[in-house]
Design a protein around this motif. Structure first.
Motif, PDB file in Angstrom:
ATOM      1  N   TYR A  13     -63.321 -29.148  40.684  1.00  0.00           N
ATOM      2  CA  TYR A  13     -62.193 -28.229  40.737  1.00  0.00           C
ATOM      3  C   TYR A  13     -61.219 -28.655  39.648  1.00  0.00           C
ATOM      4  O   TYR A  13     -60.633 -29.735  39.717  1.00  0.00           O
ATOM      5  CB  TYR A  13     -61.543 -28.227  42.128  1.00  0.00           C
ATOM      6  CG  TYR A  13     -62.419 -27.558  43.150  1.00  0.00           C
ATOM      7  CD1 TYR A  13     -62.346 -26.184  43.362  1.00  0.00           C
ATOM      8  CD2 TYR A  13     -63.363 -28.293  43.862  1.00  0.00           C
ATOM      9  CE1 TYR A  13     -63.185 -25.555  44.282  1.00  0.00           C
ATOM     10  CE2 TYR A  13     -64.194 -27.675  44.779  1.00  0.00           C
ATOM     11  CZ  TYR A  13     -64.099 -26.304  44.983  1.00  0.00           C
ATOM     12  OH  TYR A  13     -64.924 -25.692  45.875  1.00  0.00           O
ATOM     13  N   ASP A  15     -57.924 -27.690  37.549  1.00  0.00           N
ATOM     14  CA  ASP A  15     -56.719 -26.856  37.593  1.00  0.00           C
ATOM     15  C   ASP A  15     -56.840 -25.761  38.655  1.00  0.00           C
ATOM     16  O   ASP A  15     -56.432 -24.611  38.453  1.00  0.00           O
ATOM     17  CB  ASP A  15     -56.432 -26.237  36.223  1.00  0.00           C
ATOM     18  CG  ASP A  15     -56.174 -27.280  35.148  1.00  0.00           C
ATOM     19  OD1 ASP A  15     -55.873 -28.441  35.498  1.00  0.00           O
ATOM     20  OD2 ASP A  15     -56.277 -26.937  33.964  1.00  0.00           O
ATOM     21  N   THR A  17     -59.554 -24.327  39.734  1.00  0.00           N
ATOM     22  CA  THR A  17     -60.676 -23.420  39.496  1.00  0.00           C
ATOM     23  C   THR A  17     -61.993 -24.153  39.711  1.00  0.00           C
ATOM     24  O   THR A  17     -62.186 -25.253  39.201  1.00  0.00           O
ATOM     25  CB  THR A  17     -60.626 -22.871  38.056  1.00  0.00           C
ATOM     26  OG1 THR A  17     -59.402 -22.156  37.862  1.00  0.00           O
ATOM     27  CG2 THR A  17     -61.795 -21.939  37.782  1.00  0.00           C
ATOM     28  N   GLU A  18     -62.910 -23.533  40.459  1.00  0.00           N
ATOM     29  CA  GLU A  18     -64.207 -24.170  40.682  1.00  0.00           C
ATOM     30  C   GLU A  18     -65.072 -24.067  39.435  1.00  0.00           C
ATOM     31  O   GLU A  18     -65.231 -22.999  38.840  1.00  0.00           O
ATOM     32  CB  GLU A  18     -64.929 -23.519  41.855  1.00  0.00           C
ATOM     33  CG  GLU A  18     -66.264 -24.198  42.175  1.00  0.00           C
ATOM     34  CD  GLU A  18     -66.936 -23.649  43.412  1.00  0.00           C
ATOM     35  OE1 GLU A  18     -68.180 -23.569  43.415  1.00  0.00           O
ATOM     36  OE2 GLU A  18     -66.218 -23.295  44.382  1.00  0.00           O
ATOM     37  N   CYS A  73     -68.099 -21.087  35.752  1.00  0.00           N
ATOM     38  CA  CYS A  73     -66.665 -21.226  35.989  1.00  0.00           C
ATOM     39  C   CYS A  73     -66.190 -19.973  36.714  1.00  0.00           C
ATOM     40  O   CYS A  73     -66.476 -18.856  36.276  1.00  0.00           O
ATOM     41  CB  CYS A  73     -65.928 -21.399  34.660  1.00  0.00           C
ATOM     42  SG  CYS A  73     -64.139 -21.535  34.775  1.00  0.00           S
ATOM     43  N   ASP A  74     -65.472 -20.172  37.824  1.00  0.00           N
ATOM     44  CA  ASP A  74     -65.035 -19.025  38.617  1.00  0.00           C
ATOM     45  C   ASP A  74     -64.165 -18.061  37.818  1.00  0.00           C
ATOM     46  O   ASP A  74     -64.170 -16.857  38.076  1.00  0.00           O
ATOM     47  CB  ASP A  74     -64.260 -19.509  39.850  1.00  0.00           C
ATOM     48  CG  ASP A  74     -65.180 -19.839  41.008  1.00  0.00           C
ATOM     49  OD1 ASP A  74     -66.412 -19.697  40.845  1.00  0.00           O
ATOM     50  OD2 ASP A  74     -64.675 -20.245  42.074  1.00  0.00           O
ATOM     51  N   ASP A  75     -63.413 -18.596  36.855  1.00  0.00           N
ATOM     52  CA  ASP A  75     -62.515 -17.752  36.057  1.00  0.00           C
ATOM     53  C   ASP A  75     -62.593 -18.180  34.601  1.00  0.00           C
ATOM     54  O   ASP A  75     -61.792 -18.996  34.141  1.00  0.00           O
ATOM     55  CB  ASP A  75     -61.078 -17.866  36.578  1.00  0.00           C
ATOM     56  CG  ASP A  75     -60.112 -16.927  35.866  1.00  0.00           C
ATOM     57  OD1 ASP A  75     -60.565 -16.172  34.987  1.00  0.00           O
ATOM     58  OD2 ASP A  75     -58.906 -16.963  36.190  1.00  0.00           O
ATOM     59  N   ARG A  78     -59.578 -18.679  32.270  1.00  0.00           N
ATOM     60  CA  ARG A  78     -58.697 -19.843  32.362  1.00  0.00           C
ATOM     61  C   ARG A  78     -59.026 -20.916  31.328  1.00  0.00           C
ATOM     62  O   ARG A  78     -58.245 -21.845  31.124  1.00  0.00           O
ATOM     63  CB  ARG A  78     -58.815 -20.477  33.763  1.00  0.00           C
ATOM     64  CG  ARG A  78     -58.303 -19.637  34.923  1.00  0.00           C
ATOM     65  CD  ARG A  78     -56.779 -19.665  34.984  1.00  0.00           C
ATOM     66  NE  ARG A  78     -56.246 -21.013  35.026  1.00  0.00           N
ATOM     67  CZ  ARG A  78     -56.163 -21.780  36.122  1.00  0.00           C
ATOM     68  NH1 ARG A  78     -56.619 -21.313  37.290  1.00  0.00           N
ATOM     69  NH2 ARG A  78     -55.633 -22.980  36.068  1.00  0.00           N
TER      70      ARG A  78
END
Length: 271
Positions: A13, A15, A17-18, A73-75, A78
């Motif tokens: 994780y 920042d 974010t996974e 990356c989930d996002d 980012r």
């Protein structure tokens, strides 16, 4: 046979974010080497270290950066250089690596510089392979401003086309796999932060101020970089790779590995 690296997946994780990081990892008797790849590349840029007996005793950590390769990356929006630095710190933590030799190419070289600048006591040596240390180094990343596009996919397609036609060693090879190695949503954050840091963050002073041994590696096609004599005068070892542009791992890997080995060996002998 040289000891092989293990393929691993690490859930982190960063920042908030996974991130699921795909890595190559090997433990060894000597200090580990952390490898950070450039934009549009993956950890496999460095996988051939397993074929070089000179590095057999070294631990190795190389991984796909968020937004690249097999790392998810989930996002992806980012992702920028500070995010990549925090990813590196998280990987070092989960792999229980305190002190390490550092090798970074291009985007990975800038990430490595910011990492080393924040934690100089942990870095045993730093091989910077055409990583950004001055505004002139943004010949790829500044395209985010100079060649804008209406959406991430359009920018990536145009970027690939420009790279495929660039009159530089290995550029067509580099361009051929870009679409498979980078998520378009990650490009703007990475490139924008690279330009901002190169223009405003005093990268040259950070680089020269690092207390560890430093080598700057570049292709002979880029021997016109304006700062080479300056950094050499400040004690930085220069490694000019013949028959090469921005990608020594594609154009002349035997010479790249030879120079990295010589540099790390001298650095360890001096400690």
């Amino acid at each position: 046979m040289s000891p092989e690296c293990q393929q691993t997946m690490r859930r982190l994780y960063v920042d908030g974010t996974e991130v699921n990081v795909s890595a190559l990892r090997r433990k060894g008797e000597k200090a580990p080497i952390l490898f950070l790849h450039g934009f549009g590349s993956t950890k496999e840029d460095y996988a051939d270290i397993q074929r070089h007996r000179d590095f057999d005793q070294h631990g190795i950590l190389a991984y796909d950066a968020p937004g690249c390769g097999r790392t998810t990356c989930d996002d992806p929006g980012r992702v920028d250089i500070p995010f990549l630095v925090n990813t590196a710190l998280a990987m070092l933590d989960v792999e229980r690596i305190d002190h390490f030799h550092l090798v970074g190419h291009s985007m990975g070289g800038l990430t490595a510089l910011m990492l080393a600048s924040a934690h100089p006591e942990r870095v045993l040596s730093f091989c910077d392979i055409e990583g950004n240390i001055a505004p002139e180094d943004c010949f790829l990343s500044r395209q985010i401003h100079e060649c804008p596009a209406e959406n991430p996919e359009a920018f990536m397609n145009d970027f690939i086309e420009r790279a495929s036609r660039a009159p530089a060693w290995s550029s067509p090879l580099y361009a051929a796999s870009l679409a498979h190695k980078v998520r378009p949503e990650a490009v703007r954050g990475i490139f924008t932060s690279m330009v901002d840091l190169s223009d405003k963050a005093g990268l040259m002073e950070r680089f020269l101020g690092l207390p560890c041994p430093k080598m700057f590696m570049y292709g002979d096609q880029n021997a016109s970089l304006s700062y080479l004599l300056h950094i050499a005068a400040q004690g930085v070892e220069l490694a000019e790779i013949p028959d090469c542009g921005h990608f020594p791992m594609y154009a002349n890997p035997p010479e790249m590995w030879r120079r990295i080995n010589q540099f790390i060996t001298r650095s360890e002998a001096a400690q």
